[in-house]
Design an enzyme around this catalytic site. Structure first.
Site, mmCIF file in Angstrom:
data_model
loop_
_atom_site.group_PDB
_atom_site.id
_atom_site.type_symbol
_atom_site.label_atom_id
_atom_site.label_comp_id
_atom_site.label_asym_id
_atom_site.label_seq_id
_atom_site.Cartn_x
_atom_site.Cartn_y
_atom_site.Cartn_z
ATOM 1 N N SER A 68 29.254 -31.023 -3.534
ATOM 2 C CA SER A 68 29.084 -32.121 -4.493
ATOM 3 C C SER A 68 28.203 -31.732 -5.673
ATOM 4 C CB SER A 68 28.489 -33.346 -3.806
ATOM 5 O OG SER A 68 29.379 -33.836 -2.837
ATOM 6 N N GLY A 71 32.403 -35.300 -2.585
ATOM 7 C CA GLY A 71 32.852 -34.311 -3.550
ATOM 8 C C GLY A 71 32.162 -34.527 -4.871
ATOM 9 N N GLY A 107 31.573 -34.855 -9.094
ATOM 10 C CA GLY A 107 32.151 -35.343 -10.347
ATOM 11 C C GLY A 107 32.646 -36.776 -10.360
ATOM 12 N N CYS A 150 30.777 -41.135 0.324
ATOM 13 C CA CYS A 150 30.300 -40.747 -1.001
ATOM 14 C C CYS A 150 31.435 -40.830 -2.033
ATOM 15 C CB CYS A 150 29.669 -39.361 -0.949
ATOM 16 S SG CYS A 150 28.664 -39.038 -2.400
ATOM 17 N N LEU A 151 31.967 -39.716 -2.485
ATOM 18 C CA LEU A 151 33.109 -39.783 -3.400
ATOM 19 C C LEU A 151 34.232 -40.571 -2.721
ATOM 20 C CD1 LEU A 151 34.405 -38.721 -6.118
ATOM 21 C CD2 LEU A 151 35.394 -36.892 -4.747
ATOM 22 N N GLN A 199 33.974 -44.116 -3.425
ATOM 23 C CA GLN A 199 34.429 -44.446 -4.773
ATOM 24 C C GLN A 199 35.962 -44.434 -4.840
ATOM 25 O OE1 GLN A 199 32.301 -41.399 -6.927
ATOM 26 N NE2 GLN A 199 30.339 -42.171 -6.185
ATOM 27 N N ASN A 249 23.657 -38.320 -2.447
ATOM 28 C CA ASN A 249 23.859 -37.371 -3.530
ATOM 29 C C ASN A 249 25.042 -37.842 -4.357
ATOM 30 O OD1 ASN A 249 24.318 -35.227 -5.209
ATOM 31 N ND2 ASN A 249 25.185 -33.909 -3.611
ATOM 32 N N GLY A 255 26.283 -39.384 -8.488
ATOM 33 C CA GLY A 255 25.975 -39.751 -9.864
ATOM 34 C C GLY A 255 26.790 -40.958 -10.311
ATOM 35 N N HIS A 265 25.469 -40.584 2.866
ATOM 36 C CA HIS A 265 26.018 -39.549 3.737
ATOM 37 C C HIS A 265 25.604 -39.778 5.188
ATOM 38 C CE1 HIS A 265 27.648 -36.690 0.742
ATOM 39 N NE2 HIS A 265 26.808 -37.332 -0.055
ATOM 40 N N GLU A 315 26.593 -38.304 7.658
ATOM 41 C CA GLU A 315 26.528 -37.020 8.371
ATOM 42 C C GLU A 315 25.214 -36.296 8.072
ATOM 43 O OE1 GLU A 315 27.863 -37.443 5.512
ATOM 44 O OE2 GLU A 315 27.629 -35.654 4.282
#
Lengths: 360, 1081
Positions: free
Chosen positions: A47, A221, A223, A249-250, A253, A291, A293, A333, A335
């Site tokens: 990531s 992941g 971006g 996470c990603l 989204q 983690n 953005g 996360h 994990e």
């Protein structure tokens, strides 16, 4: 090792530090992480692709870099097979490391991966700057290697760079899980394998919708999630089924977008191991590893969806769940690795959903 | 914020304090108790505090609603409960004292009887953590590993257990703190001795597997009633297992743990706290194998602790405050982060700095005590240093402990006989021996082998050592490269160290050299920056100003430019530094009161202090807290930035006081008495001349440089004399000697006498009363004063004396003369602010023995008994503000306060528990009574004395003491006490018709023998009056005293005090003692 190098930000800020790791000049997006341990984990987290990572904890390199081992085809100590960050910015580098399991120094490891490091930076002042101005582009300029241009990694399809080229199968029992690898951390794989299931890890744009599976996991992941159009498309199709979905996470989204919500870029993101989240509608709070953005806009969730977790500090979305179907995801996360393991139980919950699905 | 479900039902809460400061239980509990009281107050809950420690902040006005200066013992607390009828009780804020008392109240059904609900962690959980066997069982239930351990109740079964585990083993006494009665045993013989000692503290002892050399890691864990858990901080001991965590250098956060190790131990912490059912805060200690991820849980403290206070200061997370709120039923997620005020209290602080805690020992104050450090606690205080490199933090810290060291290097040479031995058998000087080892060419690997200290720490120390060599190789400042100077500062070198290493002048010059280095450094633009501790590593803005200084950065977190445009000026209060014998919580009380007065007056209040055990280092208390050094260098750095209207140096004891002249010389506006006048009082010669001019008497004294002159002077003034060498080789710095032999012996063995190291010899007046005045003056005129008297005759250090206020046995004439002398001194020194003078009085003859132009140890005591805050007035006076001049009638108090010392001899193995001219007590209490007897009884019971059951042992030494005690002994006999006495004392008593049973001296191999009686616990009180004034080597008297202490039998060594105590408990029964709160007097 004491060559001068510079961190240059795209607002003109120029900070002088000392070079360690590889002696080269690089450009990327500058982000900060407030964790106090776990640099081997962070540096190998896909990531962070494209990012120059600032660690706010000043003393780094203390326990060196572990001697790696492979278990079930996965690295025991790292989150992927190489360092993903673009550059590392710290305050005080421990030239001498000490740990029973260490085999090399952080500097040597960075050099092997051709990643530059910069120490002797006032990382607190830098972090405050990023907090106030927002995450920005930056570059590490080695005095011996010279200039490079600014480069915005968010305009690239970073996920495509860190995903795998073709599917991989981790054989377990006859329950099959599809894991969409958008830059998956090894520990997500480890947690899934520990459930006993067979994991089919597929590339980010792989069309799994015609396959038979009992659970779908969307990985973390790098971006902007909007750049993962094929994944979102496959996902939207998968949501028509009743098979359990778990996004991380990603993945949170992507699931949100597939469910009709919007995402936006946070001013400076959440990166650290101390982010508190509340399970919505309960008094249960958890400390999580994060983690990211980008974030999901709670206000845009479709009718079928509700926030699952929210961040106790800034009330941002930390996960969603479907009101009727077995779909959920977390922005954090569960994990961990690094960070707290408090929400690992979500893997078990996911497994229970799979079992429930089988009974139907 | 939602109201908690519990709060609605709870209206009044009783909270137990920890009593006097002692080794293992010190100022940290003032901090945690004050935080808890603040948390309750915020909820509108009425608070009742039981704590006899009168010098604490928590026992001040406006903190608790009701304060009882009473012993924290089950009988007294039950009576307070009976009277106050609280709905709830908090047990975990007053250390082991409060916890033990709470368990008793629970077990005897008192809490149930009065319907008092225990808030926070249930008592059963506390019992589960305190009883080792139960504790191990509980942890085994969830598969958490503990060291193999056997709880035994006899020496035989201890030996049996040890043979199962294999030597070495560690012995621990259950239900004690600070590792009292614990130690390693390498074989059967050692085990026999150690277990006998441990059994004297507890009926149950543990024999455990030794994990010597493992890493010692601690976590501070918090849990709420919704089962939400966080670990606020972890800490790693620099010294591996084998050295008590209170004796260890500790860093936070851990430095040598990987992510996997850190979170493995964190997971275990949460698993344990959940299983035990703690609500609030607890501390968990681990041993971690340095060569694997193997671990053991060593201990869980189900209460606020020294570590939790440290963790609060290390992270900015107010553990005690939050724990109190959780006890009321709040969830962590319902509380806010006290630093950002917007983010949640449910989080784990992210540090962007490192803290180092270093213990402060005072072993030199005791004779006979071993300097080795190990599994039981001996340190009396601690400091916390903050930096952005380990090197910076440790060097700051080594200066902060205030033992004459300038950092890791650049110190005066130690006399280390055998480096290897000192490394394997560490003493209080261990870290400096590491410096010597590096100097002697030892490798990091070798030092690691000898000490088991992790190489990471040793590499960092080596960095400091190597840099010091680079500095030494630099011939002059002109030659010094900026980069090297910057690096030196980044690694925590002080200007003083740099001056010494580069300029290499001798002691007399280095003070000046330091200024030269400072000017050079400033000219080169090499300056420290101010950073904020914000709990979130800059992720969110902080609204509090909890600050430290570092060279590991380039930018201040504070906008000093905007200060300049502000109308508000700063006033800086300098705090007291590490607690030590002679300077402890009382100076924190003074500092805090000065600070609040400054703030109320509208100034920007600024505090500088570095003691994590204090309330003054609570960032909530002032506008800006600099948690940093009180060195000239650092104070000047801060003054340069703050540009203060004034600096207060008279509240923090001797450390800030010593800076007076140097600050003055740099043009710093020192508030209060002029530093020039302070110097006139501090400088022995100048002060003596002043007294002569004022025609004020003083004991004759002279500063002498050779033995002949000393002998001649002693002959002239007559023995005994008080001897104060300026250079001490071993033992105490001061001594009273009674004859030529003793004098020669002392000077030859213990001190260096030369032109460079003169000795001050003073006349020692026997059987003189000692009297003190604490006062505030304004431009030389006394505004308010308090005169108090000592129970003991002069010769007992004022810090060890039992003090009575208002005085009960002074002639009016004496008081009048004392007032006159004080007025004269105040006038001629033009005093503004607090001061203290000590006097000797014999037959109305008054002599001045000491004068301090600063707040003294007794200010909180007299202020609270008077109910007039002398410090507030003193600060107002120094700030030039209007103040309320107290009404004269205040002095006609119809009650009495008695301040009694607390000793910690039981923790100082082998130390002679006798009083002398050098201070030995670690804390004090102050109690109020309607009569002297009541006040002294409360005080003495508060410091651990018990009213004896029936058997009293007397060995009353000199004839004068025997006479003093005669009436008391008769009273004891009349009340049916059995008196036992050494042959001489018995003979004396019998000759006056008081029956006494002879017990033979320890070295007489005759039965019945004193030692046997003590060991069999047949004696309830020992009165042993030493025969001479010197602290001498081990002898019969010493054996009696030490055995009493080791077997936890109350001991009194002063005739006047013994007499006062006997008279008090003979005339007053325990149940006659009135339960009155402070405001009821």
């Amino acid at each position: 090792m004491n060559n001068k190098s510079y961190l240059v930000l795209d607002d003109g800020t120029r900070l002088e530090g000392k070079q360690f790791g590889a002696d080269c000049s690089v450009a990327g997006e500058v982000v900060f992480n407030t964790a106090m341990t776990g640099y081997p984990e962070s540096l190998t987290d896909p990531s962070y692709k494209g990012q120059i990572l600032v660690l706010t904890f000043p003393l780094i390199g203390n326990y060196g870099v572990p001697r790696d081992r492979f278990e079930k085809g996965l690295s025991k100590f790292f989150e992927s097979d190489h360092v993903h960050i673009t550059g590392l910015i710290i305050s005080d580098y421990s030239v001498n490391y000490s740990h029973w399991n260490a085999m090399k120094s952080l500097s040597d490891w960075l050099s092997e991966n051709n990643i530059p490091g910069l120490y002797g930076i006032d990382t607190r002042a830098l972090t405050k700057h990023l907090r106030e101005k927002g995450t920005m582009l930056g570059k590490i300029i080695s005095s011996s290697k010279g200039e490079v241009d600014f480069h915005d990694p968010n305009k690239e399809n970073l996920v495509a760079m860190v995903s795998i080229p073709k599917p991989l199968v981790y054989q377990g029992n006859d329950q099959k899980i599809i894991l969409v690898d958008c830059g998956v951390k090894n520990n997500i794989l480890r947690c899934l394998i520990d459930l006993g299931v067979t994991v089919k890890r597929v590339p980010w744009d792989y069309d799994f919708t015609n396959e038979d599976y009992q659970g779908l996991v969307l990985s973390n992941g790098p971006g902007d999630p909007q750049l993962c159009a094929p994944t979102i498309m496959h996902l939207a199709k998968a949501l028509e089924r009743d098979t359990p979905v778990f996004g991380i996470c990603l993945g949170n989204q992507l699931l949100s977008i597939a469910g009709g919500a919007r995402t936006y870029k946070l001013k400076y993101g959440h990166r650290g191991y101390n982010q508190p989240v509340l399970k919505v509608g309960t008094n249960r709070a958890y400390i999580t590893s994060q983690n990211h953005g980008f974030a999901v806009d709670n206000e845009t969730l479709g009718e079928e969806w509700e926030p699952y977790f929210i961040n106790l500090n800034d009330n941002t979305n930390e996960g969603i769940r479907h009101k009727t179907k077995p779909f959920f995801s977390t922005q954090f996360h569960p994990e961990a690795s690094g960070g707290p393991n408090d929400t690992k139980f979500l893997f078990d919950e996911f497994y229970r959903l799979i079992e429930k699905g089988n009974k139907k | 914020m939602t109201t908690s479900p519990v709060t609605e039902k709870i209206q009044k809460v009783i909270i137990l304090g920890s009593g006097a400061l002692k080794i293992g239980e010190a100022g940290e509990f003032d901090y945690s108790g004050s935080q808890a009281l603040k948390a309750l107050k915020e909820e509108g809950i009425l608070t009742v505090l039981v704590n006899p420690n009168i010098a604490t902040i928590q026992t001040s006005e406006e903190i608790a609603d009701k304060v009882y200066f009473l012993p924290v013992t089950p009988d007294f607390v039950e009576r307070v409960i009976e009277k106050e009828k609280p709905d709830g009780i908090l047990l975990s804020f007053g250390g082991q004292t409060a916890l033990n008392c709470g368990i008793k109240l629970f077990q005897t059904g008192v809490l149930e009887k009065y319907h008092v609900r225990v808030l926070g962690t249930p008592v059963q959980t506390i019992i589960d953590t305190e009883d080792r066997e139960r504790f191990i069982e509980k942890l085994q239930e969830i598969g958490v590993k503990t060291p193999s351990s056997f709880a035994v109740d006899s020496t035989e079964s201890a030996l049996d257990a040890a043979s199962k585990i294999g030597y070495p083993v560690i012995i621990r006494a259950a239900f004690t703190l600070g590792g009292q009665g614990s130690g390693f045993s390498g074989d059967e013989e050692e085990l026999k001795v150690a277990s006998a000692k441990a059994f004297s503290y507890s009926p149950q002892i543990l024999v455990e597997e030794s994990l010597k050399g493992w890493k010692e890691i601690e976590y501070e864990v918090v849990r709420d009633c919704y089962d939400n858990c966080i670990t606020v901080c972890n800490m790693e001991n620099f010294d591996p297992l084998g050295i008590h965590t209170g004796e260890s250098i500790v860093v936070a956060p851990s430095q040598t743990l990987t992510n996997a190790e850190y979170y493995k131990l964190r997971d275990l912490s949460i698993k344990v706290i959940r299983h035990l059912g703690i609500i609030g805060e607890c501390n968990i200690q681990y041993a971690l194998n340095p060569d694997s991820e193997e671990y053991r849980v060593i201990e869980v403290n189900a209460r606020l602790s020294r570590s939790s206070a440290l963790a609060s200061k290390a992270t900015g997370y107010p553990l005690a405050f939050v724990a109190a709120k959780l006890g009321l039923g709040y969830g962590l997620h319902e509380l806010k982060n006290s630093v950002t005020k917007v983010t949640s209290a449910c989080f784990e602080p992210a540090l962007d700095y490192i803290v180092v805690k270093i213990p402060r020992w005072d072993l030199g104050k005791f004779s006979g005590v071993s300097k080795q450090i190990g599994s039981s606690m001996k340190s009396v205080g601690e400091i916390m240093a903050i930096g952005r490199t380990f090197e910076e933090a440790i060097q700051k810290g080594l200066r902060m402990i205030g033992q004459g060291m300038h950092g890791f290097v650049g110190n005066k040479d130690l006399e280390v006989e055998a480096i290897e031995t000192e490394l394997t058998e560490p003493t209080d000087m261990r870290i400096f021996v590491i410096a010597q080892a590096l100097e002697a060419g030892f490798t990091v690997d070798r030092i690691c082998e000898l000490t088991r200290i992790d190489r990471w720490f040793l590499y960092k120390l080596q960095n400091i050592f190597r840099l010091s060599q680079s500095l030494s190789h630099t011939a002059s400042l002109e030659e010094l490269q900026d980069d090297l100077l910057k690096e030196a500062k980044r690694l925590g070198f002080s200007d003083f160290q740099i001056a010494r290493l580069i300029l290499k002048h001798d002691k007399t010059e280095v003070g000046k050299d330091m200024l030269v280095v400072r000017e050079h450094r400033i000219k080169r633009g090499i300056l420290p920056v101010v950073k904020q501790i914000d709990t979130l590593a800059a992720e969110y803005p902080a609204v509090t100003n909890y600050l430290y200084m570092t060279y590991g950065g380039t930018e201040h977190d504070i906008d000093y430019k905007s200060d300049a445009s502000s109308l508000q000026r700063a006033v800086i209060v300098l705090g007291s530094g590490a607690y030590r014998i002679g300077s402890s919580v009382e100076f924190d009380w003074c500092s805090v009161n000065a600070l609040t007065t400054v703030q109320k007056a509208g100034y920007r209040s600024v505090m500088i202090n570095y003691n994590p055990e204090t309330v003054s280092t609570d960032y909530d208390l002032c506008d800006r807290l600099y948690f940093d050094e009180l060195s000239f260098e650092r104070v000047m750095d801060i003054i340069t930035l703050e540009n203060p209207a004034g600096v207060i140096i008279s509240m923090g004891g001797q450390i800030p006081n010593n800076l007076a002249l140097r600050l003055h010389a740099r043009g710093v506006p020192v508030l209060g008495t002029s530093p020039v006048d302070i110097d006139r009082a501090e400088d022995r010669h100048k002060f003596s001349t002043l007294l002569d001019t004022l025609d004020i008497d003083q004991p004759r004294w002279q500063e002498l440089t050779n033995l002949e002159d000393i002998l001649e002077f002693a002959e002239k003034v007559g023995f005994p004399v008080l001897v104060r060498p300026s250079y001490v080789l071993s033992g105490a710095a001061m001594n009273v000697v009674s004859n030529i032999n003793e004098l020669e012996y002392f000077l030859k063995l213990a001190a260096k006498v030369s032109k460079e190291h003169p000795v001050v010899v003073s006349e020692f007046i026997q059987e003189a009363k000692e009297i003190e005045i604490d006062a505030i003056a304004r431009k030389g005129e006394i505004i308010v004063y308090a005169i108090s008297e000592h129970v003991e005759f002069a010769g007992v250090h004022s810090g060890d004396a039992t003090i009575v206020f208002p005085p009960q046995k002074l002639y009016i004439e004496t008081v009048r003369r004392i007032k006159r002398i004080s007025r004269d001194i105040a006038g001629s020194l033009n005093i503004t602010g607090p001061f203290n003078i000590q006097f000797l009085a014999k037959n109305n003859d008054i002599k001045v023995i000491e004068c301090n132009l600063r707040a003294s140890r007794s200010f909180p005591f007299v202020s609270k008994v008077l109910k007039t805050n002398l410090i507030e007035i003193g600060t107002q006076v120094m700030l030039g503000l209007p103040f309320e001049k107290p009404d004269k009638s205040l002095f006609d108090l119809d009650y009495i306060g008695v301040k009694a010392p607390q000793f910690s001899f039981s923790r100082l193995s082998k130390a002679d528990p006798v009083l002398g001219v050098d201070m030995a007590s670690t804390g004090e209490v102050g109690c109020i009574g309607d009569t002297f007897s009541e006040a002294i009884l409360k005080s003495m019971l508060s410091v651990g004395y018990r009213i004896p059951g029936k058997n009293i042992m007397l060995s009353t030494g000199p004839a004068k003491a025997k006479t003093t005690l005669l009436e008391g002994c008769r009273k004891l006999f009349e009340l049916g006490y059995n008196l036992y006495a050494t042959p001489g004392t018995a003979e004396f008593l019998i000759s006056f018709g008081i029956p006494a049973t002879v017990l033979h001296w320890p070295d007489e191999n005759l039965e019945p023998n004193i030692l046997g009686y003590l060991r069999e616990r047949k004696i309830d009180l020992v009165i042993n009056i030493p025969k001479n004034l010197s602290r001498t080597e081990l002898n019969n008297d010493y054996l009696i005293r030490r055995t009493s202490v080791d077997y936890n039998i109350p001991l009194i060594t002063n005739a006047n005090l013994a007499n006062a105590f006997i008279m008090a408990f003979c005339t007053l029964k325990l149940e006659d003692i009135e339960i009155k709160s402070w405001d009821e007097y």
